[in-house]
Design an enzyme around this catalytic site. Sequence first.
Site, mmCIF file in Angstrom:
data_model
loop_
_atom_site.group_PDB
_atom_site.id
_atom_site.type_symbol
_atom_site.label_atom_id
_atom_site.label_comp_id
_atom_site.label_asym_id
_atom_site.label_seq_id
_atom_site.Cartn_x
_atom_site.Cartn_y
_atom_site.Cartn_z
ATOM 1 C CG HIS A 182 5.390 20.404 5.732
ATOM 2 N ND1 HIS A 182 5.082 19.671 6.846
ATOM 3 C CD2 HIS A 182 4.222 20.959 5.321
ATOM 4 C CE1 HIS A 182 3.788 19.753 7.098
ATOM 5 N NE2 HIS A 182 3.225 20.531 6.185
ATOM 6 C CG ASN A 221 3.990 22.260 9.769
ATOM 7 O OD1 ASN A 221 3.538 21.330 10.414
ATOM 8 N ND2 ASN A 221 3.379 22.768 8.727
ATOM 9 N NE ARG A 265 -3.993 21.348 10.331
ATOM 10 C CZ ARG A 265 -3.275 21.086 9.256
ATOM 11 N NH1 ARG A 265 -3.083 19.832 8.861
ATOM 12 N NH2 ARG A 265 -2.707 22.055 8.561
ATOM 13 C CG ASP A 266 0.457 20.364 9.296
ATOM 14 O OD1 ASP A 266 0.374 19.145 9.092
ATOM 15 O OD2 ASP A 266 0.827 21.168 8.420
ATOM 16 C CG HIS A 287 1.356 25.013 5.190
ATOM 17 N ND1 HIS A 287 0.562 25.050 6.307
ATOM 18 C CD2 HIS A 287 1.775 23.728 5.106
ATOM 19 C CE1 HIS A 287 0.509 23.860 6.877
ATOM 20 N NE2 HIS A 287 1.247 23.037 6.159
ATOM 21 C CB CYS A 340 0.094 15.426 5.560
ATOM 22 S SG CYS A 340 -1.455 14.739 4.946
#
Length: 281
Positions: free
Chosen positions: A206, A246, A15-16, A204, A237
């Site tokens: 990055h 990430n 996803r990310d 989370h 993003c």
Amino acid sequence: MSAAPPIHLVEVGPRDGLQNEPANVPTDIKVAFVDALSASGLTEIEVSSFVSPKWVPQLADAEEVFHRIRRMPGVTYMALVPNEQGLERAQAARVDKVAVFTAASETFSRKNTNASIAETLERFKPVVARAGVPVRGYISTAFHCPFEGPIAPEQVLLVAEALLVLGCTELSIGDTIGRATRAQTLRLFERLLAVCPADRLAAHFHDTFGQAVDNALAAESLGVRIFDASAGGIGGCPYAPGAPGNIATEALVAAFPGRTGAYPGKLAAAGELIRRYIAAT
Ligand code: HMG
Ligand code: MG
């Protein structure tokens, strides 16, 4: 001496990672990537997102990806949803868990979801009430916003408490553009752990400035046990300028030896599969 407690990794690469790829990754490759991750010992995978395909065309095939992956018993398959429309799509795709997302910065919230923080929380009410599965709540720009600069921990705390009141079962705290320092990580997570139990709190990070592993170790020293990561370190993003990959799942597996349950060889193969595809396009 007792063994160090297990670390739960949430793999967000499909996803990310893939939401930020300029090249449209074919559905076949996405399915192969998720299947490889399912075989790597990870127990939670964020597979895609049911957001507006006009906003994130890269993940417009979320339904098909969910339909075609081979679900491994014991693995939770999660998806991002921004609103009730997203929830309905996610439910039809039989997701195990959904994630709503807002921010600690007003400007980022508007850029990312066309809504103020308060409006996103209103949108989430029916989502959390009707989800029927666990609901993760992401808070982006928890340390630094690409538009507003540094973010005070108090702003994050307000949003965290609002998400918990709504009924989110877990919070994920996003260093969206990878600018957090070790000291800032300790300062924020100490405050968060006072309002949210460690078994419901994820970090989370990055990795823009190579600080993500240090920050994860700092959060772990306070008792945080859930970390988001992406195989091969892909990610970012599209609505946050300066949000690169990430933290790599491989880096966290190495940072917490014997604690994540991941098989390093199989994980490396999954990361290699997606990195090779991206590099070739
Ligand atoms: P909007 O344009 O204000 O929404 O977008 P709207 O309700 O006015 O709808 C506009 C159109 O989109 C309509 O279609 C809707 O049907 C459609 P039209 O009538 O024009 O044909 N639509 C949808 N279609 C499919 N699924 C849906 C959906 N919702 C509306 N769920 C919206 C508002 C929130 C939908 C939009 O801004 C959006 O999708 N944003 C998502 C942005 C995004 O995915 N960003 C990346 C994820 S967050 C992130 O990466 C950070 C994180 O990793 C943590 C960190 O690092 O900090 C989580
Ligand atoms: Mg992210």
